[in-house]
Design an enzyme around this catalytic site. Sequence first.
Site, PDB file in Angstrom:
ATOM      1  N   TRP A 111       0.970  -1.115   0.135  1.00 16.22           N
ATOM      2  CA  TRP A 111      -0.261  -0.117  -0.074  1.00 16.22           C
ATOM      3  C   TRP A 111       0.765   1.367   0.015  1.00 16.22           C
ATOM      4  O   TRP A 111       1.860   1.204   0.662  1.00 16.22           O
ATOM      5  CB  TRP A 111      -0.760   0.039   1.232  1.00 16.22           C
ATOM      6  CG  TRP A 111      -2.166  -0.616   1.089  1.00 16.22           C
ATOM      7  CD1 TRP A 111      -2.551  -1.606   0.662  1.00 16.22           C
ATOM      8  CD2 TRP A 111      -3.382   0.268   0.814  1.00 16.22           C
ATOM      9  NE1 TRP A 111      -4.014  -1.779   0.583  1.00 16.22           N
ATOM     10  CE2 TRP A 111      -4.608  -0.620   0.574  1.00 16.22           C
ATOM     11  CE3 TRP A 111      -3.750   1.654   0.800  1.00 16.22           C
ATOM     12  CZ2 TRP A 111      -5.768  -0.010   0.307  1.00 16.22           C
ATOM     13  CZ3 TRP A 111      -4.939   2.291   0.755  1.00 16.22           C
ATOM     14  CH2 TRP A 111      -6.047   1.115   0.430  1.00 16.22           C
ATOM     15  N   SER A 132      -0.170  -2.883   5.431  1.00 14.82           N
ATOM     16  CA  SER A 132       0.663  -2.759   6.618  1.00 14.82           C
ATOM     17  C   SER A 132       0.023  -3.426   7.748  1.00 14.82           C
ATOM     18  O   SER A 132       0.576  -4.004   8.486  1.00 14.82           O
ATOM     19  CB  SER A 132       0.390  -1.335   7.085  1.00 14.82           C
ATOM     20  OG  SER A 132       1.148  -0.293   6.115  1.00 14.82           O
ATOM     21  N   PHE A 133      -1.223  -3.717   7.756  1.00 13.06           N
ATOM     22  CA  PHE A 133      -1.906  -4.850   8.621  1.00 13.06           C
ATOM     23  C   PHE A 133      -1.268  -6.097   8.696  1.00 13.06           C
ATOM     24  O   PHE A 133      -1.388  -6.813   9.795  1.00 13.06           O
ATOM     25  CB  PHE A 133      -3.547  -4.878   8.239  1.00 13.06           C
ATOM     26  CG  PHE A 133      -4.359  -5.600   9.394  1.00 13.06           C
ATOM     27  CD1 PHE A 133      -4.805  -5.090  10.543  1.00 13.06           C
ATOM     28  CD2 PHE A 133      -4.583  -6.876   9.151  1.00 13.06           C
ATOM     29  CE1 PHE A 133      -5.283  -5.514  11.526  1.00 13.06           C
ATOM     30  CE2 PHE A 133      -5.070  -7.512  10.381  1.00 13.06           C
ATOM     31  CZ  PHE A 133      -5.558  -7.033  11.545  1.00 13.06           C
ATOM     32  N   GLU A 134      -0.813  -6.476   7.462  1.00 12.60           N
ATOM     33  CA  GLU A 134      -0.069  -7.723   7.373  1.00 12.60           C
ATOM     34  C   GLU A 134       1.438  -7.908   7.636  1.00 12.60           C
ATOM     35  O   GLU A 134       1.990  -8.936   7.647  1.00 12.60           O
ATOM     36  CB  GLU A 134      -0.058  -8.158   5.822  1.00 12.60           C
ATOM     37  CG  GLU A 134      -1.697  -8.893   5.438  1.00 12.60           C
ATOM     38  CD  GLU A 134      -2.571  -7.718   5.093  1.00 12.60           C
ATOM     39  OE1 GLU A 134      -2.400  -6.585   4.832  1.00 12.60           O
ATOM     40  OE2 GLU A 134      -3.936  -7.939   5.857  1.00 12.60           O
ATOM     41  N   CYS A 182       3.194   2.451   5.401  1.00 12.98           N
ATOM     42  CA  CYS A 182       2.837   3.737   5.395  1.00 12.98           C
ATOM     43  C   CYS A 182       1.271   4.020   5.111  1.00 12.98           C
ATOM     44  O   CYS A 182       0.535   3.347   4.420  1.00 12.98           O
ATOM     45  CB  CYS A 182       3.258   4.474   4.243  1.00 12.98           C
ATOM     46  SG  CYS A 182       2.430   6.286   3.925  1.00 12.98           S
ATOM     47  N   VAL A 183       0.852   4.432   6.273  1.00 13.83           N
ATOM     48  CA  VAL A 183      -0.596   4.375   6.505  1.00 13.83           C
ATOM     49  C   VAL A 183      -1.158   6.039   6.723  1.00 13.83           C
ATOM     50  O   VAL A 183      -0.528   6.883   7.590  1.00 13.83           O
ATOM     51  CB  VAL A 183      -1.078   3.950   8.119  1.00 13.83           C
ATOM     52  CG1 VAL A 183      -2.846   3.648   7.956  1.00 13.83           C
ATOM     53  CG2 VAL A 183      -0.612   2.465   8.058  1.00 13.83           C
ATOM     54  N   HIS A 233     -10.370   3.511   9.792  1.00 11.12           N
ATOM     55  CA  HIS A 233      -9.392   2.500   9.255  1.00 11.12           C
ATOM     56  C   HIS A 233      -8.137   2.752   9.689  1.00 11.12           C
ATOM     57  O   HIS A 233      -7.097   1.915  10.300  1.00 11.12           O
ATOM     58  CB  HIS A 233      -9.388   2.327   7.622  1.00 11.12           C
ATOM     59  CG  HIS A 233      -9.540   1.009   7.292  1.00 11.12           C
ATOM     60  ND1 HIS A 233     -10.667   0.268   7.044  1.00 11.12           N
ATOM     61  CD2 HIS A 233      -8.446   0.036   7.062  1.00 11.12           C
ATOM     62  CE1 HIS A 233     -10.302  -0.847   6.463  1.00 11.12           C
ATOM     63  NE2 HIS A 233      -9.225  -0.922   6.627  1.00 11.12           N
ATOM     64  N   ARG A 272       8.765  12.461   4.919  1.00  9.08           N
ATOM     65  CA  ARG A 272       9.643  11.303   5.757  1.00  9.08           C
ATOM     66  C   ARG A 272      10.275   9.923   5.103  1.00  9.08           C
ATOM     67  O   ARG A 272      10.408   9.107   5.533  1.00  9.08           O
ATOM     68  CB  ARG A 272       8.823  11.173   6.849  1.00  9.08           C
ATOM     69  CG  ARG A 272       8.493  12.153   7.930  1.00  9.08           C
ATOM     70  CD  ARG A 272       7.158  11.927   8.779  1.00  9.08           C
ATOM     71  NE  ARG A 272       7.048  13.346   9.670  1.00  9.08           N
ATOM     72  CZ  ARG A 272       6.345  14.456   9.109  1.00  9.08           C
ATOM     73  NH1 ARG A 272       6.138  14.744   7.777  1.00  9.08           N
ATOM     74  NH2 ARG A 272       6.520  15.522  10.211  1.00  9.08           N
TER      75      ARG A 272
HETATM   76  C1  DLZ Z   1      -7.526  -1.006   3.621  1.00  4.60           C
HETATM   77  C2  DLZ Z   1      -6.313  -0.054   3.847  1.00  4.60           C
HETATM   78  C3  DLZ Z   1      -6.411   1.377   3.755  1.00  4.60           C
HETATM   79  C4  DLZ Z   1      -7.726   2.166   3.737  1.00  4.60           C
HETATM   80  N1  DLZ Z   1      -5.155   2.176   4.045  1.00  4.60           N
HETATM   81  C5  DLZ Z   1      -4.201   1.674   3.928  1.00  4.60           C
HETATM   82  C6  DLZ Z   1      -2.905   2.437   4.099  1.00  4.60           C
HETATM   83  O1  DLZ Z   1      -3.196   3.629   4.262  1.00  4.60           O
HETATM   84  N2  DLZ Z   1      -1.920   1.946   4.280  1.00  4.60           N
HETATM   85  C7  DLZ Z   1      -1.408   0.562   4.224  1.00  4.60           C
HETATM   86  O2  DLZ Z   1      -0.525  -0.005   4.436  1.00  4.60           O
HETATM   87  N3  DLZ Z   1      -2.765  -0.303   4.224  1.00  4.60           N
HETATM   88  C8  DLZ Z   1      -4.048   0.227   4.143  1.00  4.60           C
HETATM   89  N4  DLZ Z   1      -4.926  -0.628   3.824  1.00  4.60           N
HETATM   90  C9  DLZ Z   1      -4.745  -2.079   3.549  1.00  4.60           C
HETATM   91  C10 DLZ Z   1      -4.685  -2.735   5.034  1.00  4.60           C
HETATM   92  O3  DLZ Z   1      -3.160  -2.687   5.703  1.00  4.60           O
HETATM   93  C11 DLZ Z   1      -4.914  -4.284   4.941  1.00  4.60           C
HETATM   94  O4  DLZ Z   1      -4.154  -4.740   3.961  1.00  4.60           O
HETATM   95  C12 DLZ Z   1      -6.238  -4.685   4.364  1.00  4.60           C
HETATM   96  O5  DLZ Z   1      -7.170  -4.204   5.368  1.00  4.60           O
HETATM   97  C13 DLZ Z   1      -6.438  -6.208   4.417  1.00  4.60           C
HETATM   98  O6  DLZ Z   1      -5.963  -6.976   5.703  1.00  4.60           O
END
Ligand code: DLZ
Length: 165
Positions: free
Chosen positions: A31, A65-67, A89-90, A97, A136
């Site tokens: 992402w 990033s969740f993974e 990066c989120v 979320h 950054r």
């Molecule tokens: C779904 C999602 C969103 C909305 N935003 C981000 C983000 O800004 N950065 C990032 O790394 N991942 C994002 N994801 C994906 C989640 O991390 C994850 O991959 C999904 O929810 C599936 O588990």
Amino acid sequence: MATSLKNLSSYDPDSIPDCSEYKFGIVVSEWNEMITAALAQGCVDTLLRQGANNNNIRVQTVPGSFELPLGGQFFFESTDVDAVILIGCVIQGETKHFDFICQAVAQGCMELGMKYNKPSIFGLLTTNNLQQAIDRSGGIHGNKGDEAAITAIKMVDLRKKSRDA
Ligand code: DLZ
């Protein structure tokens, strides 16, 4: 917490321990790929600049990033890496979320290190907008990938010294 008070890429090279024997696993989120690729590049370049062996650096991508924590766990379970570096990066959106992902990665990263008793480094940018992320990931505030690499080296060395003492 203000990054403006500390450039993420600034460190004293002479104060960094020798890392030529240390092994690193880098997990990179797909992402915001433009940002995470720059973070990962900074991380790898810094490890190499500090003397890490190219053969001792492994890079694996995950969807988001969740993974990242699970990707790090796969490294610890199936390889002999001394540390994992989680890079992502989120960017704040309109929904909650952002909060859920950032909280999960922070918690997962910390638990991963505790579970394996090895450094698990938080290389996650959590920003309000894209410009803050650009600033950054090699911009005016340096590169968080550099900071993550230096932190990994220091923590692997600290673990080694603690065990040798
Ligand atoms: C779904 C999602 C969103 C909305 N935003 C981000 C983000 O800004 N950065 C990032 O790394 N991942 C994002 N994801 C994906 C989640 O991390 C994850 O991959 C999904 O929810 C599936 O588990």
